[in-house]
Scaffold this motif. Structure first.
Motif, PDB file in Angstrom:
ATOM      1  N   TYR A 232      29.913   5.739  17.509  1.00 26.62           N
ATOM      2  CA  TYR A 232      30.893   5.927  18.579  1.00 26.62           C
ATOM      3  C   TYR A 232      30.818   7.303  19.232  1.00 26.62           C
ATOM      4  O   TYR A 232      31.361   7.497  20.327  1.00 26.62           O
ATOM      5  N   ASP A 233      30.201   8.288  18.591  1.00 23.81           N
ATOM      6  CA  ASP A 233      30.076   9.615  19.190  1.00 23.81           C
ATOM      7  C   ASP A 233      29.074  10.397  18.362  1.00 23.81           C
ATOM      8  O   ASP A 233      28.663   9.955  17.277  1.00 23.81           O
ATOM      9  N   ALA A 234      28.665  11.552  18.850  1.00 21.57           N
ATOM     10  CA  ALA A 234      27.672  12.344  18.137  1.00 21.57           C
ATOM     11  C   ALA A 234      27.783  13.802  18.536  1.00 21.57           C
ATOM     12  O   ALA A 234      28.431  14.155  19.518  1.00 21.57           O
ATOM     13  N   LEU A 235      27.131  14.642  17.744  1.00 21.07           N
ATOM     14  CA  LEU A 235      27.046  16.065  18.056  1.00 21.07           C
ATOM     15  C   LEU A 235      25.660  16.568  17.700  1.00 21.07           C
ATOM     16  O   LEU A 235      24.899  15.916  16.980  1.00 21.07           O
ATOM     17  N   ILE A 236      25.342  17.750  18.207  1.00 21.17           N
ATOM     18  CA  ILE A 236      24.127  18.453  17.819  1.00 21.17           C
ATOM     19  C   ILE A 236      24.528  19.859  17.407  1.00 21.17           C
ATOM     20  O   ILE A 236      25.435  20.459  18.005  1.00 21.17           O
ATOM     21  N   THR A 237      23.910  20.381  16.355  1.00 24.20           N
ATOM     22  CA  THR A 237      24.244  21.729  15.906  1.00 24.20           C
ATOM     23  C   THR A 237      23.751  22.751  16.924  1.00 24.20           C
ATOM     24  O   THR A 237      22.856  22.482  17.729  1.00 24.20           O
ATOM     25  N   ALA A 238      24.328  23.948  16.870  1.00 26.03           N
ATOM     26  CA  ALA A 238      24.046  24.969  17.876  1.00 26.03           C
ATOM     27  C   ALA A 238      22.582  25.393  17.894  1.00 26.03           C
ATOM     28  O   ALA A 238      22.070  25.848  18.922  1.00 26.03           O
ATOM     29  N   ASN A 239      21.881  25.238  16.756  1.00 29.03           N
ATOM     30  CA  ASN A 239      20.452  25.590  16.737  1.00 29.03           C
ATOM     31  C   ASN A 239      19.567  24.435  17.200  1.00 29.03           C
ATOM     32  O   ASN A 239      18.339  24.561  17.225  1.00 29.03           O
ATOM     33  N   GLY A 240      20.191  23.312  17.565  1.00 30.89           N
ATOM     34  CA  GLY A 240      19.431  22.188  18.088  1.00 30.89           C
ATOM     35  C   GLY A 240      18.687  21.390  17.044  1.00 30.89           C
ATOM     36  O   GLY A 240      17.870  20.530  17.386  1.00 30.89           O
ATOM     37  N   ARG A 241      18.991  21.597  15.776  1.00 32.30           N
ATOM     38  CA  ARG A 241      18.210  20.926  14.728  1.00 32.30           C
ATOM     39  C   ARG A 241      18.817  19.597  14.273  1.00 32.30           C
ATOM     40  O   ARG A 241      18.095  18.604  14.145  1.00 32.30           O
ATOM     41  N   THR A 242      20.110  19.572  14.000  1.00 33.97           N
ATOM     42  CA  THR A 242      20.717  18.406  13.374  1.00 33.97           C
ATOM     43  C   THR A 242      21.579  17.642  14.373  1.00 33.97           C
ATOM     44  O   THR A 242      22.462  18.220  15.019  1.00 33.97           O
TER      45      THR A 242
END
Length: 379
Positions: A185-195
């Motif tokens: 239903y939703d997602a995020l990405i960590t600030a370093n772009g890895r996870t």
């Protein structure tokens, strides 16, 4: 003589031109009126109301790298480009029938929009808003974020797939990763772009991808935790871009439960839980990571709780007013701005003393977006 005259005119023009600095500015969505409020952090004041953005009932925005332009994604499929220095809409396109947010590439050249109807992702030239690429997915797309290397990552609700669109070359490279889970239903990405992490509505747990891996594969996170254990009603889905990272731990709003979860950012294993006032919607970390501020779903959405990230205990609770929808910290975290929709107010608080510093009138305010977001991956 002509050269001297031209130089004098240039100096006069430059001296009289008004300097507009954008680093202190922000945009507040006024969801009921299709308008936005331009605000100034240092002055704690509204600068202008700009109208004509269509349906903003579930709206978000991203900024150009120079902080001059805001790209606003409306629920009605409208993509609107706002010049915050002139306080005017400079372009607007109706790109779908129902949209659910968007992202801007790391080089600031492309703007992508995530669509429910007709589904898929559409990518536009950030300068002209001309369509560059249409990516049909066969379903509703959610969790669209930018990733380093001119990539966009998004997930399909209907199929449980995550797609990675690499647009560095003339011919786009699309990677599809199946088996992310039931109804993400939703997602995020960590600030370093890895996870990249997706929340799942149709089953317990979450799913992560390591984007540094040449061939990312789904990694199950908290597989035995979720709404399925007690089948609690979900009054409002948590917004995963509001997940917090405090030091070495994620703080995640639990779907359907009155608690937040603490997860080791490296191992993705649960480390603790904190009981909360209600079902959390946003669990947002102060920029230094020491505090986590939490707001809640209806009918308990008049309350804010503040959690100390060392003790993991609630250290402050207060009621700003009816329907606290969003929070935004100033870039260094000394203040936080809250949108209190049903009071028609934006409220500004000191994060050390918890003193209310200012109220600003607004028309049904929801999302608050400061220009510092222009320099952060995933925002």
């Amino acid at each position: 003589m002509k050269k001297l005259l031209a130089a004098a005119l240039l100096l006069t023009s430059t001296a009289s031109a008004e300097t507009v600095a954008t680093g202190d500015m922000g945009v507040v969505i006024e969801r009921a009126t299709g308008s936005v409020l331009l605000v100034d952090q240092s002055e704690r004041a509204a600068l202008a109301r700009i109208e004509g953005f269509g349906d903003l009932s579930h709206a978000s925005l991203v900024y150009s790298p120079d902080e001059r332009f805001a790209y606003i994604f409306g629920r009605d499929g409208g993509l609107t480009k706002l010049d915050i220095t002139t306080r005017q809409i400079v372009n607007r396109v109706m790109q779908s029938g129902n949209a659910i947010g968007g992202a801007i590439s790391d080089d600031g050249k492309l703007v992508a929009v995530s669509n429910y109807e007709p589904g898929g992702v559409r990518v536009f030239d950030a300068d002209t808003l001309e369509l560059v690429l249409d990516i049909p997915t066969g379903g509703k797309t959610i969790g669209l974020v930018d990733a380093p290397g001119r990539r966009f990552v998004f997930t399909v609700w209907d199929t449980g797939e995550t797609w990675i669109a690499d647009l560095t070359e003339a011919e786009p490279q699309i990677t599809r990763i199946p088996d992310m889970g039931d109804r993400p239903y939703d997602a995020l990405i960590t600030a370093n772009g890895r996870t990249y992490i997706t929340g799942l509505f149709g089953e317990d747990g979450m799913t992560a991808l390591d984007l540094w891996d040449e061939n990312p594969e789904p990694i199950r996170v908290l597989p035995n935790y979720g709404r399925g254990q007690e089948e609690m009603p979900v009054y409002k889905m948590p917004h995963l871009e509001g997940w917090a990272l405090t030091g070495t731990e994620f703080v995640l709003p639990a779907v359907g439960h009155h608690e937040v979860l603490w997860v080791d950012a490296d191992t993705l294993e649960e480390t603790a839980r904190t009981k909360t006032h209600g079902q959390p919607v946003f669990a947002m970390a102060r920029p230094d990571g020491r505090q986590v501020w939490v707001n809640f779903a209806h009918p308990l959405n008049d309350t804010i709780q503040v959690i100390d990230s060392v003790s993991k205990e609630i250290i402050h609770q207060f009621q700003p007013g009816p329907a606290v929808l969003h929070m935004e910290f100033t870039p260094r975290g000394h203040e936080v701005w809250l949108s209190v929709r049903d009071a028609g107010k934006i409220m500004v608080y000191d994060t050390r003393t918890f003193e209310k510093l200012r109220e600003i009138d607004a028309e049904s305010p929801s999302g608050i977006f400061f220009t510092a977001r222009a320099h952060r991956t995933g925002l």
